[in-house]
Design a protein around this motif. Structure first.
Motif, PDB file in Angstrom:
ATOM      1  N   SER A 427     -36.409 -15.220 -13.610  1.00 34.08           N
ATOM      2  CA  SER A 427     -37.896 -16.294 -14.090  1.00 34.08           C
ATOM      3  C   SER A 427     -37.190 -17.562 -14.637  1.00 34.08           C
ATOM      4  O   SER A 427     -37.792 -18.472 -14.283  1.00 34.08           O
ATOM      5  CB  SER A 427     -38.597 -15.563 -15.073  1.00 34.08           C
ATOM      6  OG  SER A 427     -38.038 -15.310 -16.123  1.00 34.08           O
ATOM      7  N   LEU A 428     -36.101 -17.661 -15.211  1.00 31.39           N
ATOM      8  CA  LEU A 428     -35.485 -18.620 -15.672  1.00 31.39           C
ATOM      9  C   LEU A 428     -34.834 -19.674 -14.836  1.00 31.39           C
ATOM     10  O   LEU A 428     -35.020 -20.693 -14.529  1.00 31.39           O
ATOM     11  CB  LEU A 428     -34.167 -18.351 -16.806  1.00 31.39           C
ATOM     12  CG  LEU A 428     -33.619 -19.286 -17.698  1.00 31.39           C
ATOM     13  CD1 LEU A 428     -34.760 -20.000 -18.444  1.00 31.39           C
ATOM     14  CD2 LEU A 428     -32.473 -18.896 -18.267  1.00 31.39           C
ATOM     15  N   ILE A 429     -34.088 -18.890 -13.611  1.00 32.20           N
ATOM     16  CA  ILE A 429     -33.618 -19.729 -12.489  1.00 32.20           C
ATOM     17  C   ILE A 429     -34.856 -20.336 -11.821  1.00 32.20           C
ATOM     18  O   ILE A 429     -34.808 -21.381 -11.150  1.00 32.20           O
ATOM     19  CB  ILE A 429     -32.731 -18.836 -11.658  1.00 32.20           C
ATOM     20  CG1 ILE A 429     -31.523 -18.360 -12.229  1.00 32.20           C
ATOM     21  CG2 ILE A 429     -32.753 -19.465 -10.409  1.00 32.20           C
ATOM     22  CD1 ILE A 429     -30.759 -19.764 -12.573  1.00 32.20           C
ATOM     23  N   GLU A 430     -35.823 -19.527 -11.639  1.00 34.11           N
ATOM     24  CA  GLU A 430     -37.171 -19.695 -10.840  1.00 34.11           C
ATOM     25  C   GLU A 430     -37.697 -21.210 -11.535  1.00 34.11           C
ATOM     26  O   GLU A 430     -38.200 -22.157 -10.580  1.00 34.11           O
ATOM     27  CB  GLU A 430     -38.106 -18.912 -10.881  1.00 34.11           C
ATOM     28  CG  GLU A 430     -39.358 -19.207  -9.836  1.00 34.11           C
ATOM     29  CD  GLU A 430     -40.097 -17.615  -9.673  1.00 34.11           C
ATOM     30  OE1 GLU A 430     -40.653 -17.660  -8.790  1.00 34.11           O
ATOM     31  OE2 GLU A 430     -40.376 -17.159 -10.714  1.00 34.11           O
ATOM     32  N   LYS A 431     -38.003 -21.204 -12.850  1.00 35.43           N
ATOM     33  CA  LYS A 431     -38.346 -22.450 -13.502  1.00 35.43           C
ATOM     34  C   LYS A 431     -37.354 -23.715 -13.578  1.00 35.43           C
ATOM     35  O   LYS A 431     -37.924 -24.836 -13.821  1.00 35.43           O
ATOM     36  CB  LYS A 431     -38.717 -21.955 -14.870  1.00 35.43           C
ATOM     37  CG  LYS A 431     -39.894 -20.879 -14.820  1.00 35.43           C
ATOM     38  CD  LYS A 431     -40.025 -20.418 -16.428  1.00 35.43           C
ATOM     39  CE  LYS A 431     -40.975 -19.381 -16.429  1.00 35.43           C
ATOM     40  NZ  LYS A 431     -41.136 -18.581 -17.899  1.00 35.43           N
ATOM     41  N   ASN A 432     -36.029 -23.370 -13.300  1.00 40.74           N
ATOM     42  CA  ASN A 432     -35.095 -24.619 -13.362  1.00 40.74           C
ATOM     43  C   ASN A 432     -34.519 -24.757 -11.875  1.00 40.74           C
ATOM     44  O   ASN A 432     -34.058 -23.802 -11.348  1.00 40.74           O
ATOM     45  CB  ASN A 432     -34.200 -23.947 -14.635  1.00 40.74           C
ATOM     46  CG  ASN A 432     -34.557 -23.974 -16.068  1.00 40.74           C
ATOM     47  OD1 ASN A 432     -34.577 -24.928 -16.530  1.00 40.74           O
ATOM     48  ND2 ASN A 432     -34.964 -22.828 -16.047  1.00 40.74           N
ATOM     49  N   GLU A 433     -34.492 -26.059 -11.608  1.00 41.36           N
ATOM     50  CA  GLU A 433     -34.111 -26.636 -10.535  1.00 41.36           C
ATOM     51  C   GLU A 433     -32.308 -26.125 -10.874  1.00 41.36           C
ATOM     52  O   GLU A 433     -31.586 -26.825 -11.447  1.00 41.36           O
ATOM     53  CB  GLU A 433     -34.130 -27.836 -10.169  1.00 41.36           C
ATOM     54  CG  GLU A 433     -33.796 -28.346  -8.779  1.00 41.36           C
ATOM     55  CD  GLU A 433     -34.315 -29.932  -8.529  1.00 41.36           C
ATOM     56  OE1 GLU A 433     -33.456 -30.639  -7.976  1.00 41.36           O
ATOM     57  OE2 GLU A 433     -35.216 -30.288  -8.623  1.00 41.36           O
ATOM     58  N   VAL A 434     -31.823 -25.576  -9.552  1.00 43.71           N
ATOM     59  CA  VAL A 434     -30.499 -25.096  -9.487  1.00 43.71           C
ATOM     60  C   VAL A 434     -29.776 -25.930  -8.378  1.00 43.71           C
ATOM     61  O   VAL A 434     -30.352 -25.910  -7.201  1.00 43.71           O
ATOM     62  CB  VAL A 434     -30.325 -23.560  -9.079  1.00 43.71           C
ATOM     63  CG1 VAL A 434     -28.871 -23.388  -9.025  1.00 43.71           C
ATOM     64  CG2 VAL A 434     -30.635 -22.874 -10.366  1.00 43.71           C
ATOM     65  N   ASP A 435     -28.669 -26.544  -8.581  1.00 49.67           N
ATOM     66  CA  ASP A 435     -27.917 -27.282  -7.278  1.00 49.67           C
ATOM     67  C   ASP A 435     -26.691 -26.160  -6.969  1.00 49.67           C
ATOM     68  O   ASP A 435     -26.847 -25.606  -5.939  1.00 49.67           O
ATOM     69  CB  ASP A 435     -27.433 -28.596  -8.032  1.00 49.67           C
ATOM     70  CG  ASP A 435     -26.778 -29.267  -7.008  1.00 49.67           C
ATOM     71  OD1 ASP A 435     -26.613 -28.950  -5.671  1.00 49.67           O
ATOM     72  OD2 ASP A 435     -26.124 -30.362  -7.320  1.00 49.67           O
ATOM     73  N   VAL A 436     -25.712 -26.046  -8.091  1.00 49.95           N
ATOM     74  CA  VAL A 436     -24.560 -25.063  -7.741  1.00 49.95           C
ATOM     75  C   VAL A 436     -24.840 -24.132  -8.737  1.00 49.95           C
ATOM     76  O   VAL A 436     -24.605 -24.323  -9.827  1.00 49.95           O
ATOM     77  CB  VAL A 436     -23.228 -25.875  -7.824  1.00 49.95           C
ATOM     78  CG1 VAL A 436     -22.220 -25.017  -7.357  1.00 49.95           C
ATOM     79  CG2 VAL A 436     -23.122 -26.812  -6.384  1.00 49.95           C
ATOM     80  N   LEU A 437     -24.759 -22.806  -8.162  1.00 52.86           N
ATOM     81  CA  LEU A 437     -24.828 -21.854  -9.204  1.00 52.86           C
ATOM     82  C   LEU A 437     -23.635 -20.523  -9.195  1.00 52.86           C
ATOM     83  O   LEU A 437     -23.256 -20.500  -8.030  1.00 52.86           O
ATOM     84  CB  LEU A 437     -26.274 -20.953  -8.972  1.00 52.86           C
ATOM     85  CG  LEU A 437     -26.160 -19.639  -9.849  1.00 52.86           C
ATOM     86  CD1 LEU A 437     -26.538 -20.090 -11.445  1.00 52.86           C
ATOM     87  CD2 LEU A 437     -27.333 -18.609  -9.347  1.00 52.86           C
ATOM     88  N   LEU A 438     -23.135 -20.555 -10.355  1.00 56.50           N
ATOM     89  CA  LEU A 438     -21.989 -19.813 -10.458  1.00 56.50           C
ATOM     90  C   LEU A 438     -22.116 -18.462 -11.498  1.00 56.50           C
ATOM     91  O   LEU A 438     -22.243 -19.031 -12.387  1.00 56.50           O
ATOM     92  CB  LEU A 438     -20.738 -20.585 -10.830  1.00 56.50           C
ATOM     93  CG  LEU A 438     -19.124 -19.953 -11.078  1.00 56.50           C
ATOM     94  CD1 LEU A 438     -18.629 -19.012  -9.848  1.00 56.50           C
ATOM     95  CD2 LEU A 438     -18.353 -20.729 -11.974  1.00 56.50           C
TER      96      LEU A 438
END
Length: 457
Positions: A427-438
């Motif tokens: 849910s945290l990732i869904e609410k925040n825009e992600v460019d590069v995730l590691l």
């Protein structure tokens, strides 16, 4: 001790990566394999599909009758990760079954084989997997016990003939690697770790010196150039060094990254071999590949086969594994769980995507390691643009008072940083825009990789 006398083997902690490879090996050798694990992981499901009997509750009533009624024909193998209070393990000890640690069984397997042992605080699995792929792809009779799932074979075991050479990982944890007596050894790195075992770096170096002393006379040691050579106290073995940064016995040259592929050439003393293309980011992975290349050359594998094998290597699950890569989002997962590994992984991603924003999700592994390297972890994690910290994965340990992810988070010099549970990540990732995730860590962070990938696609 003759392993052939045992018709049954029971693995306590069969779902571990090293344990499962041994279980598969003896299953192929027509031994009846049984085991216990607390988690029905994907790896355990794979073992079940190979007709291996596994139970998932620590209950002695679940131990099969074939094991209970045939004590003399049953060998029990356990991993140090199993707690001493485990009821099944206690049953086998109380009833005086023949019991071996995983490392002891691996050593017994290698006794009658020409053995290549890959040691080092970092890089064992990648180096072993690349080496095994080169040999297997070059029609060298090879059996390999790997610490990860090699993507080319979807397995942690490569099976050769009964007379094949054997590639193994020499694990320094619990001094397990001292059970081995290899013909060829490689040490990729010696960085302070496992302070619960070694207390300080001097003791760790002494253990590596003992490992070197176990190499068979006339054998060969391959050593990463930066490692202190004072740990070598032998004049009856050959020593070859390799490096990605200086000229030595074997060196990589002209390293650059293009289209997410590491390109490089290799300079031997009398020739240069060109056009290597490794599908794993980071100069440290070039170093791991260089170790495998150097050993293969020693074993007289042709240059053509070495180059073709490196270029066809598809990587290892959870070792700088790229799940998504496009202009909108990149998702890379890595097993890094030591501050040096964390730093190298983040810097590798930074080098590949220099103009993009990097979000790191890190799950600390072990309370003791987090306590011992709190400051170093904070420094490494501060290389990220955004940071999400999960709770510490305890594994075999109990909690240590005053050691928490929250304390680590406070020490990290990242403006956008959060602490959350594994369940909250999606849910945290869904609410925040992600460019590069590691994603980084050696614990059960692995269980959220597929859901994260599905969310980002």
């Amino acid at each position: 001790m003759n392993l052939n006398q045992y018709k049954n083997m029971y693995f306590v902690g069969i779902g571990g990566i090293g344990m499962s490879a041994l279980a598969r090996y003896f299953n192929f050798r027509n031994v009846n394999i049984f085991g216990y694990d607390k988690n029905r992981s994907n790896l355990c499901l794979d073992l079940e599909s190979e007709n291996i009997n596994i139970n998932y509750s620590d209950n002695i009533d679940l131990i099969p009758s074939e094991v209970k009624e045939n004590k003399k024909e049953t060998l029990v193998i356990y991993t140090p990760a199993i707690p001493k209070i485990n009821q099944q393990f206690s049953y086998f000890k109380y009833n005086r079954y023949k019991i071996l640690k995983r490392a002891e069984l691996l050593a017994k397997v290698t006794e009658e084989h020409f053995t290549i042992a890959v040691a080092g605080t970092h890089g064992k699995t990648t180096t072993s997997s690349i080496l095994a792929h080169i040999l297997y792809n070059s029609d060298v009779d090879c059996t390999a016990f790997l610490g990860g799932i090699c993507s080319n074979y979807n397995s942690n075991l490569l099976l050769g003939s009964t007379n094949s050479l054997v590639v193994v990982e020499a694990d320094e944890f619990d001094r397990s690697f001292l059970t081995l007596s290899p013909d060829i050894a490689v040490i990729t790195s010696i960085a302070l770790d496992h302070l619960d075992i070694y207390k300080n770096k001097e003791n760790l170096k002494i253990a590596f010196a003992e490992f070197i002393n176990n190499i068979k006379s006339g054998g060969t040691l391959f050593l990463e150039e930066s490692i202190d050579t004072t740990i070598i106290e032998r004049d009856d073995i050959s020593v070859l060094k390799y490096s990605t940064s200086t000229i030595t016995d074997v060196s990589s040259k002209n390293i650059f990254i293009e289209d997410e592929i590491m390109h490089f050439d290799v300079l031997f003393k009398d020739e240069i071999v060109t056009d290597f293309k490794l599908k794993m980011g980071g100069e440290y992975n070039v170093s791991n590949a260089l170790a495998a290349i150097t050993i293969s050359k020693k074993l007289n594998v042709s240059n053509d086969n070495i180059v073709k094998s490196i270029n066809s290597f598809e990587g290892i699950e959870r070792r700088f594994e790229t799940h998504i890569s496009n202009n909108e989002v990149v998702f890379i997962d890595d097993y890094a769980h030591h501050p040096e590994e964390v730093e190298k992984s983040i810097l590798a991603v930074r080098n590949m995507y220099s103009d993009r924003e990097i979000t790191v999700i890190f799950q600390p592994h072990l309370y003791s390691r987090t306590k011992d390297f709190m400051e170093e972890f904070a420094t490494s994690l501060s290389l990220s643009d955004k940071l999400i910290l999960l709770e510490i994965y305890a594994a075999r340990e109990c909690k240590i008072e005053g050691v928490t992810s929250d304390i680590l988070l406070q020490k990290c010099k990242v403006k956008d940083k959060k602490l959350c549970t594994k369940k909250e990540v999606l849910s945290l990732i869904e609410k925040n825009e992600v460019d590069v995730l590691l994603t980084l860590g050696a614990g059960d962070i692995s269980t959220i990789i597929k859901p994260l990938k599905d969310k980002l696609l």
